[in-house]
Design a protein around this motif. Sequence first.
Motif, PDB file in Angstrom:
ATOM      1  N   GLN A 403       0.813  -1.212   0.000  1.00  0.00           N
ATOM      2  CA  GLN A 403       0.000   0.000   0.000  1.00  0.00           C
ATOM      3  C   GLN A 403       0.850   1.268   0.000  1.00  0.00           C
ATOM      4  O   GLN A 403       0.325   2.368   0.103  1.00  0.00           O
ATOM      5  CB  GLN A 403      -0.931  -0.007   1.225  1.00  0.00           C
ATOM      6  N   VAL A 404       2.152   1.094  -0.108  1.00  0.00           N
ATOM      7  CA  VAL A 404       3.091   2.210  -0.132  1.00  0.00           C
ATOM      8  C   VAL A 404       3.925   2.096  -1.410  1.00  0.00           C
ATOM      9  O   VAL A 404       4.476   1.038  -1.714  1.00  0.00           O
ATOM     10  CB  VAL A 404       4.016   2.190   1.100  1.00  0.00           C
ATOM     11  N   ASP A 437      -5.403   5.282  -6.452  1.00  0.00           N
ATOM     12  CA  ASP A 437      -5.362   3.943  -5.857  1.00  0.00           C
ATOM     13  C   ASP A 437      -5.389   3.973  -4.332  1.00  0.00           C
ATOM     14  O   ASP A 437      -5.399   2.915  -3.688  1.00  0.00           O
ATOM     15  CB  ASP A 437      -4.092   3.208  -6.310  1.00  0.00           C
ATOM     16  N   GLY A 438      -5.344   5.170  -3.730  1.00  0.00           N
ATOM     17  CA  GLY A 438      -5.363   5.276  -2.282  1.00  0.00           C
ATOM     18  C   GLY A 438      -4.086   4.813  -1.617  1.00  0.00           C
ATOM     19  O   GLY A 438      -4.118   4.281  -0.501  1.00  0.00           O
ATOM     20  N   LYS A 439      -2.954   5.014  -2.276  1.00  0.00           N
ATOM     21  CA  LYS A 439      -1.680   4.543  -1.737  1.00  0.00           C
ATOM     22  C   LYS A 439      -0.802   5.701  -1.268  1.00  0.00           C
ATOM     23  O   LYS A 439      -0.922   6.827  -1.745  1.00  0.00           O
ATOM     24  CB  LYS A 439      -0.941   3.715  -2.790  1.00  0.00           C
ATOM     25  N   VAL A 440       0.075   5.403  -0.329  1.00  0.00           N
ATOM     26  CA  VAL A 440       1.038   6.375   0.166  1.00  0.00           C
ATOM     27  C   VAL A 440       2.171   6.519  -0.841  1.00  0.00           C
ATOM     28  O   VAL A 440       2.668   5.525  -1.397  1.00  0.00           O
ATOM     29  CB  VAL A 440       1.611   5.938   1.527  1.00  0.00           C
ATOM     30  N   SER A 441       2.599   7.749  -1.088  1.00  0.00           N
ATOM     31  CA  SER A 441       3.757   8.009  -1.953  1.00  0.00           C
ATOM     32  C   SER A 441       4.966   8.244  -1.058  1.00  0.00           C
ATOM     33  O   SER A 441       5.029   9.237  -0.320  1.00  0.00           O
ATOM     34  CB  SER A 441       3.506   9.232  -2.835  1.00  0.00           C
ATOM     35  N   TYR A 442       5.910   7.329  -1.118  1.00  0.00           N
ATOM     36  CA  TYR A 442       7.109   7.410  -0.301  1.00  0.00           C
ATOM     37  C   TYR A 442       8.244   8.001  -1.128  1.00  0.00           C
ATOM     38  O   TYR A 442       8.569   7.491  -2.206  1.00  0.00           O
ATOM     39  CB  TYR A 442       7.493   6.015   0.206  1.00  0.00           C
TER      40      TYR A 442
END
Length: 782
Positions: A403-404, A437-442
Amino acid sequence: MVFSVLLALALDRGSQQPLVKPLPEAEPQASTAAPYWLDQQDHTGPARGYAPFLGSDFTYPVYRNAKGYGAVGDGRKDDVAALQNAINDDPNSKTHNRYQNEVSTRPALVFVPGGTYMIKRTLDIRLNTILVGDPNDMPVIKASPGFQGEVLIQGHDFATPNGAAGTTNFLTAIKNIMIDTTDINKDKKATALGWGIAQACHLTNIKIVMPDFSSGHTGIDINQGSTIAVSDIAIEGGFIGINNNNQQVLFKDISFKRCTTALLQSGGWTAVVQGATIESCSKGVEIPSGGSVASLVILDSTLINSGSMVKFRDSSHDNGDRNQQIILENIDIAGPNPVAIGDDESVKLSNRKHVDTWIWGNVNPGTYQTGKTLTTQPPPSLLSNGRFFTMRQPTYQKYTKDQVVNVKAVRGHGVKGDGKSDDAPSLNAILAQNAADGKVSYFPYGVYIVKSTLFVPPGTRIVGEAWSVISGIGSTFGNKNNPNPVVMVGKPGQTGVAQIQDMRFTVADITPGAIILQVNMAGSKPGDVGFWNTHVTVGGMADSNVNVACGSPNTAACLAAFAMVHLTSSSSAYIENMWGWTADHSLERGGFQNIATGRGLLVEATKGTWLIGTGFEHNTLYAYNLHNAQNVYAGLQQTETAYWQGEGSQQNAPSPWNANPKYGDPNYSWCAKDSQACRMGLAQNIDGGSDLYLYGSAFWTFFHGETQARYGSPESWCVGKICITNQARVTGNPKNLYWYGVNTKSADVMVLDGKDNPSRFNHPGGWPPGGVIAAYLTFSKA
């Protein structure tokens, strides 16, 4: 008892129902708690963090796992050497050590997995280091019974070139760590954490455990420095929870249990204590009789089964400076003791269950008040359960690895972060997809150059690694008459989530048309649009050509950026611990920094703005401009006037810029053309608007006309003299302006308002020659 106190708190502010439910982190519903996603990223391959300004060193490790350096965490082995090696490691330098580290070029994120790490001597943190524990299994750093030394963790890096000065210890942070001193004799002098540091530093989600009934242990010793925010800390036991001698600071959501003294305000000039819970402590907040603090705000706080909330010295009969002025607001009490007492134990405010607003100090319009009671009623849009809304920095600890998204690991998008390549097209595509997509951008550490605006769409969550850098350059940002944002968060009218943490935004060269950060969007609830420990800088560091290009004493040659931050009328944002710094000196590899950034923070937002510990320094027209803003809360605002302005300068504000009415610029028409002391940048310009609630202003002027010929020369020092005519300005008849704890240094008129124009002469106190106003109520309903 505790439940009844909290229920009363939720229903107060006029006995209304709770206004906003407590806000959870914006995280997905599923996922197991472990392992933590941060440690599962690629930290060794091509997508790892990369420090691009180390010449030919391409293998420098930004990310370090403490166990990779031999730390065990079993509570028995001495782990201090392994932890110190993880912090210090610099394998390809001459010394193989980050000792005497540069400020920005060798960042490090040290991850500490769960476990108990016993240490026998002090652990020293270095500049540009974030020590991060696993929030799913918080690690404990525990002193051994035979601990040698006084401080367990020393956050002040004494190995810097100017190591003795905490005011130059930038970019240091500790998160998700527990510190334990219980095995040290309770009567021996010991400090869990030394924190004499500067801006761009932060503590969050820290727990400190000390022995009960101690006569020697201190939780956090802030013995010097210039930090602006300390957040979300639980302290148990000990003699002193926090000892504070910092120039200015906001303490947000700190809990103290079973401390002899919760907070000792031993020095410094101003402080805001927001959202504190003091339980079963002999004393709450104490200011020693000789303490220098000019104003102290205690806000939205609870006292349970403890001594008095505050003990201070009555300065109402002093000749000259009158310090220790007190503001209490929205305080709940469960216990029999007086709320406020003098240093002679005399009762200043007797026991009661609730305090709305209580002032001991200078009130404008008016005189010094010895216990003035009034009502402060902020609008519901700023409140949560009867208090000003606050939110802990998200950890996204329920997220799993998938999810990241590491922005350097996306196929088809060659993001570099190398300080040279234009990453804007790829980053814009990646952020758009991750938001959908509801994901974290690292963002692994790097200097990500953008030659066009980086757009942050609704649905975005960004996490940096040791202050990853977004840096604007190019013709998009070249026209001061048509400025464009380097980073734009949402478009006008958009709503949703946009949360950003541990990043730094800047410009790579002189860019007179750059608005470095612009926020346009709002959330569906408070905190949806939020910034934590994210900073905006111009010059002073090796990653920008401004660091070497702006030595001329005529700042017309260095219109480095149009503005630092713009919160537009359609925005609603929560900002915690943001430092906006136009460099006054080079931190590394540069020369004189005579930089003319046009503007600091422009707030035109109307839907709800929360500024929790912010500072903006050395800008031409102003540090803060609240232009037709509505529904604003600010807890601690810190400013410094541009060193090159004032008597001896070649440019007088608004020059070398032109006042632009489109952006609500002050034009300095109230100043004589040749009045250099008047034509210095305002710390704060308030023009119209409504429902503005400001607590704790630290407005400092240290130098005037300081350029090469006068650099370091006493003739440019504002020591013992007035250097600036007007420190702040209010115009346009704002409605419901409640301004508590106004502190100035070296200013004549503290607030130019065309009515009372309160001056330092009539309100002496604080940082000499200083002024202090406990309550500025000229445009309030009080």
